[in-house]
Enzyme design. Structure first.
Site, PDB file in Angstrom:
ATOM      1  N   ASP A   1       0.815  -1.229   0.000  1.00  0.00           N
ATOM      2  CA  ASP A   1       0.000   0.000   0.000  1.00  0.00           C
ATOM      3  C   ASP A   1       0.841   1.269   0.000  1.00  0.00           C
ATOM      4  OD1 ASP A   1      -2.254  -1.624   0.104  1.00  0.00           O
ATOM      5  OD2 ASP A   1      -2.255  -1.656   2.292  1.00  0.00           O
TER       6      ASP A   1
ATOM      7  N   LYS B   1       1.726   2.276  -5.010  1.00  0.00           N
ATOM      8  CA  LYS B   1       2.253   1.736  -6.269  1.00  0.00           C
ATOM      9  C   LYS B   1       1.307   2.034  -7.431  1.00  0.00           C
ATOM     10  CE  LYS B   1       2.317  -2.361  -4.418  1.00  0.00           C
ATOM     11  NZ  LYS B   1       1.947  -2.012  -3.038  1.00  0.00           N
TER      12      LYS B   1
ATOM     13  N   GLY C   1      -4.694  -4.260  -3.791  1.00  0.00           N
ATOM     14  CA  GLY C   1      -5.672  -3.198  -4.070  1.00  0.00           C
ATOM     15  C   GLY C   1      -4.882  -1.960  -4.424  1.00  0.00           C
ATOM     16  N   HIS C   2      -4.882  -1.590  -5.705  1.00  0.00           N
ATOM     17  CA  HIS C   2      -4.078  -0.464  -6.179  1.00  0.00           C
ATOM     18  C   HIS C   2      -5.007   0.675  -6.583  1.00  0.00           C
ATOM     19  CE1 HIS C   2      -0.547  -3.396  -7.227  1.00  0.00           C
ATOM     20  NE2 HIS C   2      -0.887  -3.420  -5.957  1.00  0.00           N
TER      21      HIS C   2
ATOM     22  N   GLN D   1       1.849  -5.961  -3.308  1.00  0.00           N
ATOM     23  CA  GLN D   1       2.317  -6.089  -1.913  1.00  0.00           C
ATOM     24  C   GLN D   1       3.623  -5.297  -1.737  1.00  0.00           C
ATOM     25  OE1 GLN D   1       1.283  -9.452  -3.461  1.00  0.00           O
ATOM     26  NE2 GLN D   1      -0.672  -8.559  -2.943  1.00  0.00           N
TER      27      GLN D   1
HETATM   28  P1  GDP Z   1      -0.853   0.396  -3.490  1.00  0.00           P
HETATM   29  O1  GDP Z   1      -1.447  -0.890  -3.029  1.00  0.00           O
HETATM   30  O2  GDP Z   1       0.618   0.466  -3.266  1.00  0.00           O
HETATM   31  O3  GDP Z   1      -1.224   0.737  -4.908  1.00  0.00           O
HETATM   32  O4  GDP Z   1      -1.477   1.534  -2.564  1.00  0.00           O
HETATM   33  P2  GDP Z   1      -3.029   1.696  -2.146  1.00  0.00           P
HETATM   34  O5  GDP Z   1      -3.779   2.203  -3.311  1.00  0.00           O
HETATM   35  O6  GDP Z   1      -3.528   0.471  -1.488  1.00  0.00           O
HETATM   36  O7  GDP Z   1      -2.902   2.772  -0.990  1.00  0.00           O
HETATM   37  C1  GDP Z   1      -2.289   4.007  -1.216  1.00  0.00           C
HETATM   38  C2  GDP Z   1      -3.289   5.103  -0.867  1.00  0.00           C
HETATM   39  O8  GDP Z   1      -2.614   6.328  -0.848  1.00  0.00           O
HETATM   40  C3  GDP Z   1      -4.401   5.251  -1.897  1.00  0.00           C
HETATM   41  O9  GDP Z   1      -5.557   5.672  -1.243  1.00  0.00           O
HETATM   42  C4  GDP Z   1      -3.878   6.356  -2.812  1.00  0.00           C
HETATM   43  O10 GDP Z   1      -4.925   7.068  -3.471  1.00  0.00           O
HETATM   44  C5  GDP Z   1      -3.189   7.220  -1.815  1.00  0.00           C
HETATM   45  N1  GDP Z   1      -2.056   8.016  -2.308  1.00  0.00           N
HETATM   46  C6  GDP Z   1      -1.022   7.652  -3.096  1.00  0.00           C
HETATM   47  N2  GDP Z   1      -0.107   8.636  -3.143  1.00  0.00           N
HETATM   48  C7  GDP Z   1      -0.587   9.643  -2.367  1.00  0.00           C
HETATM   49  C8  GDP Z   1      -0.080  10.919  -1.961  1.00  0.00           C
HETATM   50  O11 GDP Z   1       1.011  11.328  -2.328  1.00  0.00           O
HETATM   51  N3  GDP Z   1      -0.865  11.648  -1.096  1.00  0.00           N
HETATM   52  C9  GDP Z   1      -2.080  11.216  -0.669  1.00  0.00           C
HETATM   53  N4  GDP Z   1      -2.779  12.014   0.130  1.00  0.00           N
HETATM   54  N5  GDP Z   1      -2.563  10.029  -1.010  1.00  0.00           N
HETATM   55  C10 GDP Z   1      -1.823   9.245  -1.835  1.00  0.00           C
HETATM   56  P1  IMO Z   2      -1.022  -4.136  -2.293  1.00  0.00           P
HETATM   57  O1  IMO Z   2      -0.597  -4.688  -3.638  1.00  0.00           O
HETATM   58  C1  IMO Z   2      -0.956  -4.573   2.013  1.00  0.00           C
HETATM   59  C2  IMO Z   2      -1.084  -8.639   3.617  1.00  0.00           C
HETATM   60  C3  IMO Z   2      -2.310  -9.063   4.366  1.00  0.00           C
HETATM   61  C4  IMO Z   2      -1.668 -10.011   5.358  1.00  0.00           C
HETATM   62  C5  IMO Z   2      -0.592 -10.700   4.535  1.00  0.00           C
HETATM   63  C6  IMO Z   2      -1.009 -12.032   3.954  1.00  0.00           C
HETATM   64  O2  IMO Z   2      -2.306  -3.412  -2.327  1.00  0.00           O
HETATM   65  O3  IMO Z   2       0.098  -3.372  -1.670  1.00  0.00           O
HETATM   66  P2  IMO Z   2      -2.620 -12.727   1.948  1.00  0.00           P
HETATM   67  O4  IMO Z   2      -4.079 -12.464   1.743  1.00  0.00           O
HETATM   68  O5  IMO Z   2      -1.745 -12.211   0.865  1.00  0.00           O
HETATM   69  O6  IMO Z   2      -2.331 -14.152   2.281  1.00  0.00           O
HETATM   70  O7  IMO Z   2      -2.258 -11.908   3.304  1.00  0.00           O
HETATM   71  O8  IMO Z   2      -0.295  -9.797   3.479  1.00  0.00           O
HETATM   72  N1  IMO Z   2      -1.338  -8.120   2.231  1.00  0.00           N
HETATM   73  C7  IMO Z   2      -1.254  -6.832   1.894  1.00  0.00           C
HETATM   74  N2  IMO Z   2      -1.015  -5.738   2.665  1.00  0.00           N
HETATM   75  N3  IMO Z   2      -1.105  -4.448   0.670  1.00  0.00           N
HETATM   76  C8  IMO Z   2      -1.306  -5.536  -0.104  1.00  0.00           C
HETATM   77  O9  IMO Z   2      -1.316  -5.469  -1.435  1.00  0.00           O
HETATM   78  C9  IMO Z   2      -1.439  -6.794   0.510  1.00  0.00           C
HETATM   79  N4  IMO Z   2      -1.669  -8.047   0.064  1.00  0.00           N
HETATM   80  C10 IMO Z   2      -1.592  -8.846   1.125  1.00  0.00           C
HETATM   81  O10 IMO Z   2      -2.941  -7.977   5.007  1.00  0.00           O
HETATM   82  O11 IMO Z   2      -1.020  -9.278   6.367  1.00  0.00           O
HETATM   83 MG    MG Z   3      -2.968  -1.557  -1.789  1.00  0.00          MG
END
Ligand code: GDP
Ligand code: IMO
Ligand code: MG
Length: 423
Positions: free
Chosen positions: A13, A16, A40-41, A223
């Site tokens: 998270d 990415k 979840g991206h 991840q």
């Molecule tokens: P990922 O799994 O690495 O793609 O990240 P996620 O989407 O799960 O979580 C990142 C969160 O941070 C999302 O809600 C994005 O919209 C948000 N985000 C990414 N970059 C920024 C930033 O520079 N500032 C803010 N406020 N939110 C950001």
């Molecule tokens: P993105 O791509 C954050 C975590 C779960 C748990 C562990 C194992 O959005 O960054 P799993 O369901 O893979 O067997 O869970 O990994 N986890 C993540 N945490 N971002 C993710 O993906 C994750 N995918 C799995 O919360 O701790």
């Molecule tokens: Mg994510």
């Protein structure tokens, strides 16, 4: 842009999806190489929010090709749901999406096993996303998995699925779970198979032909480094190689064809699920949650938050070969008076500046902090690096130095426009 691997340098998270969306402008193809719909991206285009789980985030830019590589585990019904969800938002995948014929499949028995193993673990649970990821990769390693190539071959699929349901119903019985219905699952998977068949191909050949034509490929990691099955905080990890090597094995593109590794990290640290997080801190958790931030994109769980941990990110630079950093969520620290950065750990009377491999030792590590003055100015409107407050620049340069590579992208908000390229 050359072939670029993008990885999460923390616990997932990191933002990415947002950075992939920005970099896709300069790429021809975007490839997911590991993980499944546990990912979840999030990408914002204007006010519209998109959350991608299995489909590469590059799909939001028209004419870019997107590949789900052999290293990904696919829940077919979930993928169909994601395709339909995108279509409702006006995003078509026809002609742009390619799915590896050798990617493994996730089944309902994987999800059941995932959930029930967690219950059995009790207080030692991993806190998985319950998407069946671990058991699906388990089947792959045990050589008992089913793949896309099986799903699109009706006769072969029926035979193999029958055996798998029989075997797994015996296992589920031990957990006290009612047996799963072959016919129900078969129907759902065959329907999904028919929908997905036009996208299924030999993606290894596709990628190599594209490289022969000079295409630039972006490898979208899912991840993060410390969720890697080998290099993460085992057993509190996911079941794939989330580090840069996974991009090679999960796509069939060799290491010597890769040009660059970009590590994405937040200006602070988050983790969702169980397992050690040395810099976890209530003050920063409350601040970010109070702003409505840091809730999981896949499960909606509140993410655990902490200060930036440069011992961890230095390790990430080492195992991924990170050439450049993209630092996101800088704006999250805009109101913090004194910002802490972990520069070493204390374990008992010992001071260490590397990440212990033993998760029980890591859990006992106490962070040694260096303090930085907060900039106490909104950064979300900054359009260039020099528009950022000096204290913010000092902080970003310090955490990049401590993490062992250079800063090239600074992100100050979720939108595309809130991205600063640093010279
Ligand atoms: P990922 O799994 O690495 O793609 O990240 P996620 O989407 O799960 O979580 C990142 C969160 O941070 C999302 O809600 C994005 O919209 C948000 N985000 C990414 N970059 C920024 C930033 O520079 N500032 C803010 N406020 N939110 C950001
Ligand atoms: P993105 O791509 C954050 C975590 C779960 C748990 C562990 C194992 O959005 O960054 P799993 O369901 O893979 O067997 O869970 O990994 N986890 C993540 N945490 N971002 C993710 O993906 C994750 N995918 C799995 O919360 O701790
Ligand atoms: Mg994510």
């Amino acid at each position: 842009m050359a072939n670029t691997i993008l990885v999460g340098a923390q616990w997932g998270d990191e933002g990415k999806g947002k950075i992939i969306d920005v970099l896709t402008e300069r790429a021809d193809i975007v490839v997911r190489t590991q993980g499944g719909n546990n990912a979840g991206h999030t990408v914002f285009i204007g006010p519209q929010k998109y959350v991608l789980h299995l489909i590469p985030s590059g799909i939001l830019r028209k004419k870019k090709k997107c590949v789900i590589g052999n290293g990904v585990v696919i829940d077919p019904a979930s993928l169909v749901g994601e395709i339909d969800g995108l279509a409702k938002l006006g995003v078509s995948v026809n002609g742009n999406l390619f799915i590896s014929e050798t990617a493994h499949l996730v089944f309902p028995y994987h999800r059941e096993l995932d959930a029930h193993r967690e219950v059995l673990k009790g207080k030692n649970k991993i806190g998985t996303t319950k998407r069946g990821i671990g058991p699906a990769y388990g089947d792959k390693a045990a050589r008992t998995g089913l793949r896309m190539i099986d799903l699109i071959n009706a006769e072969r699929f029926e035979q193999k699925l029958k055996l798998k349901i029989k075997e797994n119903n015996e296992i589920l019985k031990a957990f006290g779970v009612a047996p799963l219905s072959f016919s129900k699952i078969h129907k759902i998977y065959r329907e999904a198979g028919d929908r997905l068949a036009p996208f299924v191909t030999n993606t290894v050949v596709l990628l190599h032909k594209a490289m022969e034509r000079g295409a630039d490929i972006l490898f979208e990691g899912a991840q993060g480094t410390f969720l890697d099955i080998d290099h993460g905080t085992y057993p509190f990890v996911t079941s794939s190689n989330t580090t840069s090597g996974g991009a090679c094995t999960g796509s069939g593109v060799a290491p010597n064809r890769m040009d660059k590794v970009v590590g994405v990290m937040k200006a602070y640290t988050t983790r969702v699920g169980e397992g050690p997080l040395p810099t976890e801190n209530a003050e920063i958790s409350d601040l970010l949650h109070g702003m409505g931030r840091e809730f999981g994109a896949t499960t909606g769980r509140a993410r655990r938050c902490g200060w930036f941990d440069s011992v961890a990110t230095r390790h990430a630079t080492m195992v991924n070969g990170i050439d450049e950093f993209a630092i996101t969520n800088i704006d999250g620290l805009d109101t913090v008076n004194t910002i802490k950065v972990c520069v070493a750990y204390k374990v008992g009377s010992q001071k260490v500046n590397y990440m212990p491999s033993d998760v029980e030792v890591l859990a006992r590590c106490e962070p040694v902090y260096k303090e930085f003055p907060g900039w106490l100015t909104p950064t979300d409107k900054a359009k260039s690096y020099k528009e950022l407050p000096k204290k913010a620049r000092d902080y970003l340069e310090a955490i990049s130095d401590l993490s062992g590579s250079k800063l090239t992208i600074a992100s100050v908000g979720p939108a595309r426009e809130q991205t600063i390229f640093v010279d």
